[in-house]
Every structure is written in structure tokens, then in C-alpha cells.
Enzyme design. Sequence first.
Site, PDB file in Angstrom:
ATOM      1  N   THR A 185      -1.960   3.492 -10.341  1.00  0.00           N
ATOM      2  CA  THR A 185      -1.877   2.451  -8.942  1.00  0.00           C
ATOM      3  C   THR A 185      -0.799   1.351  -9.201  1.00  0.00           C
ATOM      4  O   THR A 185      -0.927   0.881 -10.258  1.00  0.00           O
ATOM      5  CB  THR A 185      -3.335   2.278  -8.414  1.00  0.00           C
ATOM      6  N   GLU A 333      -4.339   7.825  -5.068  1.00  0.00           N
ATOM      7  CA  GLU A 333      -5.493   8.437  -5.322  1.00  0.00           C
ATOM      8  C   GLU A 333      -5.678   9.850  -4.457  1.00  0.00           C
ATOM      9  O   GLU A 333      -6.429  10.652  -4.538  1.00  0.00           O
ATOM     10  CB  GLU A 333      -6.682   7.484  -4.997  1.00  0.00           C
ATOM     11  N   LYS A 442     -10.499 -11.970  10.099  1.00  0.00           N
ATOM     12  CA  LYS A 442     -11.541 -12.050  10.619  1.00  0.00           C
ATOM     13  C   LYS A 442     -11.748 -13.366  11.486  1.00  0.00           C
ATOM     14  O   LYS A 442     -11.620 -14.587  11.217  1.00  0.00           O
ATOM     15  CB  LYS A 442     -12.500 -12.168   9.642  1.00  0.00           C
ATOM     16  N   TRP A 447     -12.204  -8.509  14.441  1.00  0.00           N
ATOM     17  CA  TRP A 447     -11.049  -8.195  13.488  1.00  0.00           C
ATOM     18  C   TRP A 447      -9.812  -7.943  14.221  1.00  0.00           C
ATOM     19  O   TRP A 447      -9.538  -7.480  15.369  1.00  0.00           O
ATOM     20  CB  TRP A 447     -11.219  -6.722  12.781  1.00  0.00           C
TER      21      TRP A 447
HETATM   22  P1  AMP Z   1       0.000   3.665  -2.931  1.00  0.00           P
HETATM   23  O1  AMP Z   1      -1.370   4.038  -3.483  1.00  0.00           O
HETATM   24  O2  AMP Z   1       0.704   2.865  -3.687  1.00  0.00           O
HETATM   25  O3  AMP Z   1       0.587   4.786  -2.125  1.00  0.00           O
HETATM   26  O4  AMP Z   1      -0.635   2.791  -1.558  1.00  0.00           O
HETATM   27  C1  AMP Z   1      -1.426   3.412  -0.615  1.00  0.00           C
HETATM   28  C2  AMP Z   1      -1.809   2.608   0.543  1.00  0.00           C
HETATM   29  O5  AMP Z   1      -0.517   2.150   1.192  1.00  0.00           O
HETATM   30  C3  AMP Z   1      -2.671   3.114   1.485  1.00  0.00           C
HETATM   31  O6  AMP Z   1      -4.317   2.915   1.151  1.00  0.00           O
HETATM   32  C4  AMP Z   1      -2.579   2.174   2.808  1.00  0.00           C
HETATM   33  O7  AMP Z   1      -3.135   0.865   2.727  1.00  0.00           O
HETATM   34  C5  AMP Z   1      -0.914   2.017   2.738  1.00  0.00           C
HETATM   35  N1  AMP Z   1      -0.329   2.922   3.318  1.00  0.00           N
HETATM   36  C6  AMP Z   1       0.218   4.160   2.954  1.00  0.00           C
HETATM   37  N2  AMP Z   1       0.772   4.986   4.203  1.00  0.00           N
HETATM   38  C7  AMP Z   1       0.636   3.765   5.261  1.00  0.00           C
HETATM   39  C8  AMP Z   1       0.923   4.153   6.538  1.00  0.00           C
HETATM   40  N3  AMP Z   1       1.423   4.928   7.232  1.00  0.00           N
HETATM   41  N4  AMP Z   1       0.557   3.109   7.389  1.00  0.00           N
HETATM   42  C9  AMP Z   1      -0.290   1.989   6.751  1.00  0.00           C
HETATM   43  N5  AMP Z   1      -0.466   1.843   5.751  1.00  0.00           N
HETATM   44  C10 AMP Z   1      -0.164   2.642   4.595  1.00  0.00           C
END
Ligand code: AMP
Length: 545
Positions: A185, A333, A442, A447
Site C-alpha cells: 500500500t 487491499e 467535521k 460532516w
Molecule cells: P489504493 O490502495 O492506493 O488504490 O487507494 C485506495 C483508496 O483510493 C480508496 O480507499 C479510496 O480512498 C481512494 N479511491 C479509489 N478510487 C476512488 C474513487 N473512484 N473515488 C474516490 N476515492 C477513490
Amino acid sequence: MLGLMQDQPLLISSVLEHALSAHPWSEISSRTVEGPMHHCTYADIGRRAKQLANAMTSLDVQPGDRIGTLAWNGYRHMELYFGVSGMGAILHTINPRLFPEQIEFIANHAEDQYLFFDLSFAALVEQLAPRMKSVKAFIALTDRSRMPAIEVPNLLCYEDLIDGQSSEYAWPVLDERAASSMCYTSGTTGNPKGVLFSHRSTILHSLALCTSDGFGLSSADSALLVVPMFHVNAWGMPYAGAMCGAKLVLPGPALDGESIYELMRTEEVTLALGVPTVWMMLQQHVEARGLDPAKELRLNRVVIGGAAAPRALVETFETRFDTRVLHVWGMTEMSPLGTVCTRLPKHRTARLDELLDLQAKQGRALFGVSMKVIDADGSELPHDGKASGHLLVKGPWIVSQYFRGEGGRILDDAGWFDTGDIATIDPDGYMQITDRAKDVIKSGGEWISSIDLENAAIGHPAVAEAAVIGIPHAKWQERPLLVVVLKSGKAASKEELLGFLETRVAKWWLPDDVAYVDELPHTATGKLQKMKLREQFRDYRLAEG
Ligand code: AMP
């Protein structure tokens, strides 16, 4: 009583074997690190993946060994995807955009045995090699004539390594739950954590990509993977492509608007996948050059994920490109795909503005992903499109624990994983992310969605990029501050921007102030780094009236 059907494990090697018998002629077009295009087929990938598996056997690679890559999207990386996982080793794709210390940490934590790298990363490898303790050899993904002049112990040449190896290789019959690949990650807080995908999870996830309400991927597609193969397996596309015989177009390091547009045109791309930032660069290129994508391209679907798709971006694709946007959401994940925003029969007669409202949502869960939103007490919230809470997921391609148990127990008693996202789910099942839990603002017990505000601000013609963070406030606890990067040569005052937002968001959401910066901090996967931005504005005080 057990069913009487054949019990065949779901293995990545079986996907490749299927490609070899069903569509060996289907193409893989890659832009090389050196610049020129390279064209080959699944038959070539299969032949060379087997040579690679034989070469790795001669290097004494054992099942379960981690094999690192620092590479762009290209055909040799595809060969590693199938050769490494197919033989039972674990493909560990490393994000080269991470800080060198993070790359060192990741390679050591994973105990990578070999590291394959593209020439772009030769200097980085030279710098890190002495500190990558477990790596027995570093393999440059090139031929003998282009080997880099670097001081690295045990430097090997990829083409030499596989040259002369037999293209016959009997893939081992592995347990389908065996690990096949891993990806760390981005680690916005603390050290990155390893997510270990299995053959089974990878195949189930790939099947979902091929469904009509997934990406609808098929042999009729020419799919451009702008999403990197070093980030969650390019959203699973290399496997899904081999599964259905889609042509894959791999852009190498050239991700600028002009290069991407050119690839779309020359490779007759029908489907393209990437994060909002790359699509903004593409649209800026189209705008600056006055191009006519609806006429010049065959593009009919664009998948946007990784961050929220701004409405203006979606609208331009739908109107100017005449291309359907599939807004998707997921995370490392989750392999990564969780939801896809596709239309239902009831939307057939919807107006453009209604469709754009729909496409602002991240979409409906695919089979294989269960979702729910809960409040702070753990009670499930209604699917009314209004109640927002913590988004929890469950399913066969979702993480159960991090590599080496880092972070401890990550599932609750019923097996749900907390995504760290805040979302609503509407009565039709469309999920909409309103924020990361740690970014939500907040204000007076309510929110405010920083994502909604950012998307609205991006719609202003002078704004190139926008971020909204919460600033401490004596009365309201927190109030939003809008931080913008203006497009070059454009201007927009605070009053103008707030006036623009006033018609688009609730009045009490309006940012208390606007700050202008030259650039915003991003993570290695192109996401806004809000933590860094909050640090940057730590001493910032709002005028409290
Ligand atoms: P990653 O593990 O680096 O792919 O990041 C995942 C995170 O990216 C998710 O938990 C979201 O917070 C954000 N994310 C992924 N796709 C979107 C989307 N279409 N809109 C908003 N946030 C997103």
C-alpha cells in the site's frame, strides 16, 4: 454430498494456457523505454514466459520466493506477470515513484530474491543495491547492447537470461490459494504494508472485469493500460486481457497527454483505464491542440478510478470524446476493484445532467464484493443515499491480513474489512465516497465532504487542481479551506471561486477561505497527500467572525 464436477485449481498459468490456445494471435503493443513501439502476441508472451520460468529454475527460484520488479507497463513486465506467478513464485511489483527509502524498506521487508528493472531505474538500482540485502541478482529488462553502465553486483541481462532457454515448461499444479503476487500500500501513514494476492483471488477478480457490468472486457477490445502494472497489477487487466483475448496497449513511461492520445489513435484503443490526473492531462492536450477525439478515436469506454472522477472530466469524455465513463472504486487491499458505475434500465431516458450526477457516484458492487456503511457505534446505516458512514467490505478478493501480520487483526468478528473510506449507498445500490475517514471535515457535528468541494472547484475554468482540508475553528470545530492550483495564465479571485461554489454546494459547506499554491503534494500513486497539506497549513488561522 459433494458435486461431481472436475476439481481444477484456479491458476494464473491456466489463464495463459487458455490465451495460448484460444487467442494466441491477439496483440500486446508496448511503447518501450527507448521510445519505439514493440508489437507481439500472447503466443510470444507465453513462449517467453516459459523461457523465463526455465531461467528462474536455473537460478534456483523456489515456490513462494518473492521476485521484485521496478518496471513500467511493457511486454517484458507481462512475461514476468505470467512466468513468475506461473512457476509458483510471487511477483512483487514495486512502485518506483516511492521514496528510495520506502523502496528499500519494501524490498527488504518482502525479502525479494531477484529484482528485475527497466532501464529508467538503473541509477535508482545502483543507489539501492548495496542496501537490498536479500537480492541475489539485479536483472536489467533489456538486451546486451543496451546494458546500463552501473556498479551493481550480480547485474544480469534479461534477454541473455532467457535466450537459449527452452520454451517448453510444465506449469506446476499449485494450490489455488497460493500467493501469486504482492503489492505494498502507498503508506500515507507509517510504513507501507504488503497485500498478498492469491491465484484464486486473481482469477475471480479477472472474471469480474470481463463481465458486462464490470469493464465488459472482450476480444473485441484494444485496452490501453495507463494505470501502472506496478500498482495493484494494473487493476488486474493483464490477467483479464489474457483471459478474454483483449489486445493490450502498454504505454511504457510516456504518460503525457500527447503520447497517450497518439497511442489511442494508432492502436485503435476502445477502452482505456487510469486515474483522473492522467485524463486531465489528456483533455488539456486535446483542448490545447483543438483535436476532435470523437472523430479521430475509437474509444468507447474510459475507466476512471483511484480518486474521485470530477464531474467536468466525466462530462468532457461523454460529450467531446463521445465515450462512456465507467467510474470505479477500489483499493490495493481489494485487488483492487470493488464497484463500477454502470447504468440501469431506468436511466435509459435520463438527461445528461442526471447521468452526470449518477456518474459522480463510484457505483454498484460487483458479485464478489459485499458492502455496508456503519456509524461510529457499528450500527448499519440505511441505503438511502444520504446517511454516510464507514464503508466496510467483504469478499474472496479482499485482504484478510497484511504480509507478516503487520497492523495486526484487520477484520472484525464477522469478517468485514474497514476501507477507511466514508460513503453513502443509495436505494439502487450505488455507493458514493464522500471522503477518507481521516480527511472528512467535521463542522458543528456535521460532516463536510472534501471530495465534493474539490470536484466542484475543479469545474471552474481557471482551476487546474483543488484540495480541501479542515482548519481548526473555535466555534465549529473545523471549517474547510480550499487550496487551489490555477491553470497557467488564468486568474480567479477568492470571491469569484466562492461565488462559483455557492451554486453547487450547500451554503454551510462553503470554504471559509481560499489559498493559492503552485503545486499540491501527491503520493506515489498520484493521490492528494492531505496529511502533508495539513502540515503545510498547520499554522494557518481562519479569521473567525
Ligand atoms: P489504493 O490502495 O492506493 O488504490 O487507494 C485506495 C483508496 O483510493 C480508496 O480507499 C479510496 O480512498 C481512494 N479511491 C479509489 N478510487 C476512488 C474513487 N473512484 N473515488 C474516490 N476515492 C477513490
